[in-house]
Write a protein that holds these residues in place. Structure first.
Motif, PDB file in Angstrom:
ATOM      1  N   CYS A   1       0.632  -1.127  -0.147  1.00  0.00           N
ATOM      2  CA  CYS A   1       0.099  -0.035   0.046  1.00  0.00           C
ATOM      3  C   CYS A   1       0.924   1.224  -0.228  1.00  0.00           C
ATOM      4  O   CYS A   1       1.630   1.588   0.962  1.00  0.00           O
ATOM      5  N   PRO A   2       0.710   2.121  -1.199  1.00  0.00           N
ATOM      6  CA  PRO A   2       1.506   3.303  -1.192  1.00  0.00           C
ATOM      7  C   PRO A   2       0.982   4.467  -0.207  1.00  0.00           C
ATOM      8  O   PRO A   2       1.776   5.452   0.059  1.00  0.00           O
ATOM      9  N   GLN A   3      -0.279   4.421   0.423  1.00  0.00           N
ATOM     10  CA  GLN A   3      -0.832   5.573   0.867  1.00  0.00           C
ATOM     11  C   GLN A   3      -0.856   5.075   2.426  1.00  0.00           C
ATOM     12  O   GLN A   3      -1.358   6.011   3.232  1.00  0.00           O
ATOM     13  N   ASP A   4      -0.236   3.914   2.889  1.00  0.00           N
ATOM     14  CA  ASP A   4      -0.125   3.566   4.245  1.00  0.00           C
ATOM     15  C   ASP A   4      -1.753   3.740   4.906  1.00  0.00           C
ATOM     16  O   ASP A   4      -1.703   4.034   6.123  1.00  0.00           O
ATOM     17  N   CYS A   5      -2.559   3.264   4.340  1.00  0.00           N
ATOM     18  CA  CYS A   5      -3.953   3.123   4.751  1.00  0.00           C
ATOM     19  C   CYS A   5      -4.406   1.844   5.298  1.00  0.00           C
ATOM     20  O   CYS A   5      -5.486   1.553   5.717  1.00  0.00           O
ATOM     21  N   LEU A   6      -3.322   1.004   5.283  1.00  0.00           N
ATOM     22  CA  LEU A   6      -3.663  -0.431   5.661  1.00  0.00           C
ATOM     23  C   LEU A   6      -2.890  -0.652   6.717  1.00  0.00           C
ATOM     24  O   LEU A   6      -1.501  -0.488   7.000  1.00  0.00           O
ATOM     25  N   SER A   7      -3.316  -1.445   7.819  1.00  0.00           N
ATOM     26  CA  SER A   7      -2.538  -1.775   8.703  1.00  0.00           C
ATOM     27  C   SER A   7      -3.138  -3.157   9.436  1.00  0.00           C
ATOM     28  O   SER A   7      -4.150  -3.631   9.105  1.00  0.00           O
ATOM     29  N   MET A   8      -2.185  -3.784  10.253  1.00  0.00           N
ATOM     30  CA  MET A   8      -2.681  -5.175  10.526  1.00  0.00           C
ATOM     31  C   MET A   8      -2.874  -4.887  12.089  1.00  0.00           C
ATOM     32  O   MET A   8      -2.223  -4.431  12.979  1.00  0.00           O
ATOM     33  N   ILE A   9      -4.371  -5.285  12.411  1.00  0.00           N
ATOM     34  CA  ILE A   9      -4.666  -5.353  13.515  1.00  0.00           C
ATOM     35  C   ILE A   9      -5.043  -6.752  14.214  1.00  0.00           C
ATOM     36  O   ILE A   9      -5.429  -7.543  13.504  1.00  0.00           O
TER      37      ILE A   9
END
Length: 176
Positions: free
Chosen positions: A151-159
C-alpha cells in the motif's frame, strides 16, 4: 494390408521396449526425499505469500527440514502451526510472544483505489475496484501482511482480531 500390420507391430515393440527402459530408469535413478517435507507442506497454508523468504510453501518446508528456516517462519500459520512443525522436526520453539491472529484493516478515508493491495493478497481477502474504496474480508484474511507492504498510501494496517461471542475460542493449553 501387411504393411499396416508390420508398422503396427514395429510401433508396439518400440513402445513396449521404451516403456520398459523408462520404468527401469525410474527405479535405478530414483531420488529418495525426506518424508517430513511432505508432512510439513501439508500443514502450511499454501498461499505462497513469501513471508518466510521462500518462493512457496514447498520450498519453505524443504528449508525447514534442512535447518535454514525455523519452525516459526510462517506468519499466517501462527504459533499453533509453529508448534506442529517443531514437533515434526524434533526441535523446541523460542520464547517469542504470540501476538495472536492479525487481520488487515483499511482506513477507507485514505484509500485511493490504487489496486495494489488486492493484487498483493494471495488469499483474495481484499475486494474493490480501480479508483474505488477497498475493504478486507476478515474471515478470509490470514494476516500475512503483504497488502500492508504494497500500500503506497499507508492506509492499511494489521490489527489483532478481537474476540466476540461468535469468534471466541478456548485458549490453547500451554505446550511444555
Amino acid at each position: 494390408m501387411w504393411n499396416i500390420l508390420i508398422s503396427l507391430l514395429v510401433f508396439l515393440v518400440l513402445g513396449s521396449s521404451l516403456g520398459a527402459l523408462l520404468g527401469w530408469a525410474a527405479k535405478v535413478f530414483a531420488v529418495q526425499g525426506d518424508p517430513r517435507v511432505d508432512e510439513i507442506t501439508d500443514l502450511l497454508p499454501g498461499g505462497q505469500c513469501g513471508q518466510c523468504g521462500e518462493a512457496g510453501c514447498k520450498q519453505a518446508a524443504e528449508a525447514m527440514v534442512a535447518g535454514r528456516l525455523t519452525a516459526e517462519c510462517c506468519p499466517p500459520g501462527g504459533r499453533a502451526l509453529a508448534h506442529s512443525i517443531a514437533k515434526i522436526l524434533g526441535v523446541s520453539l523460542g520464547e517469542s510472544k504470540d501476538t495472536g491472529p492479525l487481520v488487515a484493516y483499511i482506513d477507507e478515508s485514505q484509500c485511493s483505489g490504487c489496486t495494489r493491495c488486492f493484487k498483493a493478497c494471495p488469499f483474495d481477502a481484499i475486494i474493490g475496484t480501480n479508483k474505488q474504496m477497498h475493504t478486507v474480508i476478515a474471515s478470509v484474511c490470514t494476516g500475512c501482511g503483504l497488502c500492508e507492504k504494497a500500500c503506497p498510501q499507508d492506509c492499511l494496517s494489521m490489527i489483532p482480531v478481537s474476540s466476540s461471542a461468535t469468534s471466541w475460542q478456548w485458549p490453547n493449553p500451554r505446550v511444555a
